[in-house]
Design an enzyme around this catalytic site. Structure first.
Site: not given
Ligand code: ARG
Length: 460
Positions: A112, A158, A279, A285, A292
């Site tokens: 995390n 405009h 084109s 063209k 675009e």
């Molecule tokens: N692949 C996960 C993400 O992109 C990484 C973190 C995963 N953490 C967990 N507790 N499953 O967020």
């Protein structure tokens, strides 16, 4: 079904293949391999400095990680979906290479805070790239503006011809938009440049780590202040995507003008062959496809912003798997924006500016109507009255199919006795020169603005 790996040791059953692919992020987060390895190296070194692992183990881990980076760069590492993401793929490969010691790398860390770190490192890099690309386009606009410093064209409101402006003035308008974009990104960098490692899964880690030294090693300006926020926060992704949405909007407006200007009706510019296509059925063209497509791609960049905001809305603290959805939109935003900027720089630089067509359009003397009203104001008439005199004069000219240029002094005088022969001194050049205010299109002002813009662009 593939091998069970340690993340699944709590479970009795293996994952269904469809679920494995559904939950895996490796197809897209593999892009974070360099950030992941850099973060792991900094983490391992800190663990050794703090006596949490031995110097020897840290050395092994670092050497292993460096060789994995080489494998990935040489296209030699096969990523596995059952290993879910880039973090697990690298860790598993490290275990193959150095054995059980690899397991020590994840002390005092969770995926995390690891993924939060990787994404911040990536965003920092993306911001630097985008700023460099913005500068490239700004420089191209300045070069084209300077090369055409004597060119006037009608300014529009405009989409109707309004008053003459210098082409350089027109391009300097885009330079200002891009300058605000540069500043927005710089500001976004402040909140991106924060080091989250040490937050662990959500609550911090029970080891005597040194977060500040990791931040220093990775070049971060500061460390995050709250572990729950640090693993849940993706504001920096939203901020980048919002800045990108604005830049794409600016590019889309420029694109729209270049597309209009490329039409036979305007004929102001012609895209170089490298930035246009033909084109398949109409041989005459030449389509401004690049412009675009850039206008079209603006939509997906807006989409990524709204998608990210929606993903975050209502998420409880701290990490939730929803956050894995941050990456694809972010990466696509970075690619779309940076490529569009780079291509635009080259497209602007190589396009042909049709000076004659612009000057011819600028010499449409209805553009001087305001100047003629201003002339009467200088002779003492209130502006509203002057406006109405010139309006009836214009109506008369349209009825007769004439232009101001064809009028005699007597004809002028029939509309107002204040007209004198100095009215003939009103030209495109005098109209431009008269707008001698800061930010105005008078050639002296535009030249100064160009020089000032050069300095600003060189300074970032
Ligand atoms: N692949 C996960 C993400 O992109 C990484 C973190 C995963 N953490 C967990 N507790 N499953 O967020």
């Amino acid at each position: 079904m593939s091998d069970k790996h340690h993340l699944r040791s709590r479970f009795e059953k293996n994952m269904d293949d469809l679920v494995r692919d559904y939950t895996a992020s490796i197809p897209f987060d593999r892009r974070l391999y360099r950030q992941d390895i850099a973060g792991s190296i900094a983490h391992a070194k800190m663990l050794a400095r703090q006596g949490i692992i031995s110097d020897k183990d840290a050395e092994l881990i670092v050497m292993g990680l460096v060789s994995i980076r080489e494998e990935i760069e040489g296209g030699k590492l096969q990523f596995k979906a059952e290993l879910e993401d880039i973090h697990m793929n690298i860790e598993a490969r490290l275990a193959e290479k150095i054995g059980d010691v690899a397991g020590k790398l994840h002390s005092a860390r969770s995926r995390n805070d690891q993924v939060a770190l990787d994404l911040r490192l990536y965003a920092r890099h993306a911001i630097a790239q985008t700023n460099a690309s913005l500068k490239e386009l700004q420089t191209a606009l300045l070069d084209v503006a300077e090369a055409n410093i004597d060119v006037a064209l009608p300014g529009y409101t405009h989409l109707q011809r309004a008053q003459p402006v210098l082409l350089a003035h027109h391009f300097l308008a885009y330079l200002e938009m891009l300058q605000r974009d540069v500043e927005r990104l710089k500001d976004c960098l402040k909140r991106t440049d924060v080091m989250p490692l040490g937050s662990g899964a959500l609550a911090g880690v029970p080891y005597p780590i040194d977060r500040v030294s990791v931040a220093k090693e990775l070049g971060f300006a500061e460390i995050s202040r709250n572990s729950l926020d640090a693993v849940a926060d993706r504001d920096f992704v939203v901020e980048y995507e919002a800045a990108a949405a604005l830049t794409m909007m600016h590019l889309s407006r420029l694109a729209e003008e270049l597309i209009l200007w490329s039409s036979a009706e305007f004929g102001f510019v012609e895209m170089d062959d490298a930035y246009a296509t033909g084109s398949s059925i109409m041989p005459q063209k030449k389509n401004p496809d690049v412009a675009e497509l850039a206008r079209g791609k603006t939509g997906r960049v807006y989409g990524h912003l709204v998608a990210m905001l929606t993903t975050l809305k209502g998420l409880p603290l701290a990490y939730n798997k929803d956050l894995q959805e941050d990456k694809e939109g972010f990466f696509d935003t970075v690619d779309t924006l940076n490529n569009t900027l780079r291509i635009f720089a080259a497209m602007v630089r190589t396009m042909t500016v049709n000076k004659e067509r612009m000057l011819q359009a600028a010499s449409d003397d209805v553009l001087l109507a305001t100047d003629i009203a201003d002339y009467l104001v200088r002779k003492g008439l209130p502006f509203r009255e002057a406006h109405s005199v010139v309006a009836s004069l214009t109506r008369h000219l349209i009825e007769k199919g004439m232009s101001f240029r064809g009028l005699t002094l007597e004809e002028y005088k029939a509309f107002s006795p204040l007209f004198d022969k100095d009215v003939f001194a009103i030209t495109v050049a005098s109209s431009l020169a008269a707008r001698d205010v800061p930010g105005g299109t008078a050639p002296v002002r535009v030249k100064a603005a160009l020089a000032e813009a050069r300095e600003r662009v060189a300074g970032h």
